[in-house]
Design an enzyme around this catalytic site. Sequence first.
Site, PDB file in Angstrom:
ATOM      1  N   ASP A 386      11.421  65.648  16.641  1.00  0.00           N
ATOM      2  CA  ASP A 386      12.074  65.322  17.901  1.00  0.00           C
ATOM      3  C   ASP A 386      11.817  66.525  18.814  1.00  0.00           C
ATOM      4  O   ASP A 386      11.904  67.665  18.356  1.00  0.00           O
ATOM      5  CB  ASP A 386      13.577  65.135  17.655  1.00  0.00           C
ATOM      6  CG  ASP A 386      14.317  64.824  18.933  1.00  0.00           C
ATOM      7  OD1 ASP A 386      13.936  63.859  19.608  1.00  0.00           O
ATOM      8  OD2 ASP A 386      15.267  65.557  19.259  1.00  0.00           O
ATOM      9  N   LYS A 387      11.466  66.303  20.084  1.00  0.00           N
ATOM     10  CA  LYS A 387      11.076  67.435  20.943  1.00  0.00           C
ATOM     11  C   LYS A 387      12.268  68.301  21.353  1.00  0.00           C
ATOM     12  O   LYS A 387      12.346  69.478  21.009  1.00  0.00           O
ATOM     13  CB  LYS A 387      10.356  66.947  22.209  1.00  0.00           C
ATOM     14  CG  LYS A 387       9.939  68.126  23.129  1.00  0.00           C
ATOM     15  CD  LYS A 387       9.260  67.662  24.390  1.00  0.00           C
ATOM     16  CE  LYS A 387      10.245  67.230  25.455  1.00  0.00           C
ATOM     17  NZ  LYS A 387      10.924  68.365  26.144  1.00  0.00           N
ATOM     18  N   THR A 388      13.210  67.698  22.083  1.00  0.00           N
ATOM     19  CA  THR A 388      14.271  68.491  22.702  1.00  0.00           C
ATOM     20  C   THR A 388      15.241  69.023  21.664  1.00  0.00           C
ATOM     21  O   THR A 388      15.816  68.273  20.887  1.00  0.00           O
ATOM     22  CB  THR A 388      15.035  67.644  23.741  1.00  0.00           C
ATOM     23  OG1 THR A 388      14.067  67.061  24.614  1.00  0.00           O
ATOM     24  CG2 THR A 388      15.996  68.481  24.537  1.00  0.00           C
ATOM     25  N   GLY A 540      12.181  61.472  24.683  1.00  0.00           N
ATOM     26  CA  GLY A 540      12.547  60.548  25.756  1.00  0.00           C
ATOM     27  C   GLY A 540      11.968  60.991  27.087  1.00  0.00           C
ATOM     28  O   GLY A 540      12.054  60.279  28.090  1.00  0.00           O
ATOM     29  N   LYS A 567      13.720  55.091  18.306  1.00  0.00           N
ATOM     30  CA  LYS A 567      13.017  56.158  17.569  1.00  0.00           C
ATOM     31  C   LYS A 567      12.634  55.718  16.162  1.00  0.00           C
ATOM     32  O   LYS A 567      11.551  56.043  15.664  1.00  0.00           O
ATOM     33  CB  LYS A 567      13.886  57.424  17.509  1.00  0.00           C
ATOM     34  CG  LYS A 567      13.941  58.171  18.839  1.00  0.00           C
ATOM     35  CD  LYS A 567      14.705  59.476  18.720  1.00  0.00           C
ATOM     36  CE  LYS A 567      14.657  60.238  20.050  1.00  0.00           C
ATOM     37  NZ  LYS A 567      15.384  61.512  19.994  1.00  0.00           N
ATOM     38  N   ASP A 586      17.900  66.244  15.198  1.00  0.00           N
ATOM     39  CA  ASP A 586      19.190  66.940  15.215  1.00  0.00           C
ATOM     40  C   ASP A 586      20.298  66.146  14.540  1.00  0.00           C
ATOM     41  O   ASP A 586      21.434  66.582  14.473  1.00  0.00           O
ATOM     42  CB  ASP A 586      19.587  67.323  16.645  1.00  0.00           C
ATOM     43  CG  ASP A 586      19.797  66.112  17.543  1.00  0.00           C
ATOM     44  OD1 ASP A 586      19.866  64.979  17.012  1.00  0.00           O
ATOM     45  OD2 ASP A 586      19.904  66.295  18.765  1.00  0.00           O
ATOM     46  N   ASP A 590      19.313  60.932  16.370  1.00  0.00           N
ATOM     47  CA  ASP A 590      18.141  60.696  15.528  1.00  0.00           C
ATOM     48  C   ASP A 590      18.508  60.059  14.186  1.00  0.00           C
ATOM     49  O   ASP A 590      17.638  59.856  13.341  1.00  0.00           O
ATOM     50  CB  ASP A 590      17.404  62.027  15.250  1.00  0.00           C
ATOM     51  CG  ASP A 590      16.920  62.680  16.534  1.00  0.00           C
ATOM     52  OD1 ASP A 590      16.507  61.944  17.444  1.00  0.00           O
ATOM     53  OD2 ASP A 590      16.968  63.905  16.616  1.00  0.00           O
TER      54      ASP A 590
END
Length: 702
Positions: A386-388, A540, A567, A586, A590
């Site tokens: 997950d990016k953020t 996102g 996701k 996180d 997710d």
Amino acid sequence: MEHHKPVSQDTHEQSHHMGDEHTHSHGHAHHNHDAHQGHGGHGVDHSGHEMMFRNRFWVSLVLTIPVLLFSPMIQSWFGFSMPEFTGSNLIGPGFAILIFFYGGMPFLQMAIPEIQNRKPGMMTLISLAITTAFVYSLFAVFASPGSGFFWEMATLIDIMLLGHWMEMRSVRQASGALNELAKLMPDTAERVTEDGQVEQVSLADLSNGDVVLVRPGTSVPADGEIIEGHSDLNESMITGESKPVEKSEGDSVIGGTINGDGSLRVRVSATGDDTALAGIMRLVEEAQGSKSNTQILADKAAGWLFYVAIAVAAITAVLWVIAVGFEVEVLERVVTVLVIACPHALGLAIPLVVAISTSIGARNGILVRNRLALEEARQVNTVIFDKTGTLTEGRFGVANMVTAEGWDENRALSLALAVEGDSEHPIARGIRRKAEEAGVSPASIRDFEAIKGRGIKAIHEGEEVYVGGPRLLEMLELDLSGEMSAFRDQANADAQTVVYMVVDNQVAAAFALADVIREESKEAIQRLHEMNIEVAMLTGDSQHVADAVARQLGIDTVFAEVLPEHKDQKVAELQSQGKKVAMVGDGVNDAPALTRADIGIAIGSGTDVAIESAGIILVQSNPLDVVKIFELSQATYRKMIQNLIWAMGYNVVALPLAAGILAPVGFVLSPAVGAVFMSLSTIIVAINAQLLRRTELSASAA
């Protein structure tokens, strides 16, 4: 709460080894309002068994001395004799019978459930060996008076007890991570009363909302938030982070961590079983109690070995009867086969590796909730991040800046800090952080004014100062050229936001801001590529921003503009291509994706350790720890397989020798020597498992 009976009650202690529980019952759940008290007793199980086997070993060893001294065979071998008197011929057998019922009884008791469940395993085989040796010795006394084979049975039981004592000791030492964690919690806390007085209370008396005083050098008694004070805390025992972490008002602290030089007042937010430390201990305990596929294989192998041993013993008996007739020697061969078949090494092969790898993981900030997740991690060929908040820090920061001629970075930051000083906008906070890191103080300004949709204006030393984005330049009718223009173009290509500072109608500085990519992210992805693992990213964010981050980090696949509820579909998409997928997120939005993935890895903060949807939890938000998971998985699996091969390979070689395959060339293996070899294989397996501690994990803080 589970109550442990006193250590002296051997039946309870012995049940620890019964049947499928040979994984050493790490999985006992302790539920107590005081984490320190509730978990401190974890060692009872292992140390209780260890003491029981140790005591029985020493008593049996002492009882073995007269058995050896009064054995005619030993006397003839070593050329000595004991004085003869009425009943002297019964001294050896008499002490040997005591040894059988005292030293051998734990094994016999632990075999009962295996037989009742029709699942013969470790204890059934050991019981079969010592019972056969006992009956055989009794028979030998009457069939061949003076031959005295009791010494072999006595030494066999001694070796069995020694092997089990060593095994329990190894497992206790490996599981020591829990006891070490339990010791981190102090027994008492200093609670601040409403009138400001400080009183000493036990941890069990603390409740949420209480304020506690944490003096320099002492342990934090519970999770909470600092309401007064500033200090550096040593969190290495919880997070694996070796450097002390700076903390001040508003920051959260974890119970069990060590305070540095400052004095703190902390408002308690979690006590007892709700603290991060208690959560970590529960997870370590659960992981050590949960069985892996390899452990299940070892249990099955023990069952198979029982039937193999019975079959080999029967064949041996038939062949030896054909060869020599009904002689005592036939019984000796059968006994040796059954002794050799004891799968001691097999019983230790996996549980010890499990215990050690779980404690290594905990020391490195890797909490294993599910053993299968760690074991299967070595098969993963695609990792989705997950990016953020995972690859990035989830906050704006200054990625780059440029200044006009006549300006240096510190002067520009000082003025920008003054103008942006009171704004709560994420971009303003990013510029402030950059200025604080540079150690500059704000310049003096006046006539502060916000310009709607454009930026901010102020006066500095009689000159107008503006800070804002491209629309500010439009308003001021300013064009960029040269270095400033190139800077803007590069920032746009990297999907970064550009903020300009204009002084006296000239662009003095430009700041490129972006969601800050973690320093460790690039190295983590590089390491994963070296391990032939593909890396995908879920976000996102817009495709433009996602592609820019992917370019910087070298990510293989990008899923952008994905809604949280979709996701898990992206995980399924990769799985449908035949990929074994690990998802790193996180654990909040997710959760469905973590559950869908073959392995869910939750990156938590130090206090968020019990994320239900993940099989593995990382205490720190450090992508490099994901690499550690794969390294630990591979090292653990290697050790398990090595131990299984050794334990099973030993039986493949030893059983034919015990059966007397080399008898034609004059080599026969006695039951006692068979027992020595069996214990030797156990010791080798234990040492090999301990070598796992040498495993170096990437950027290990352990």
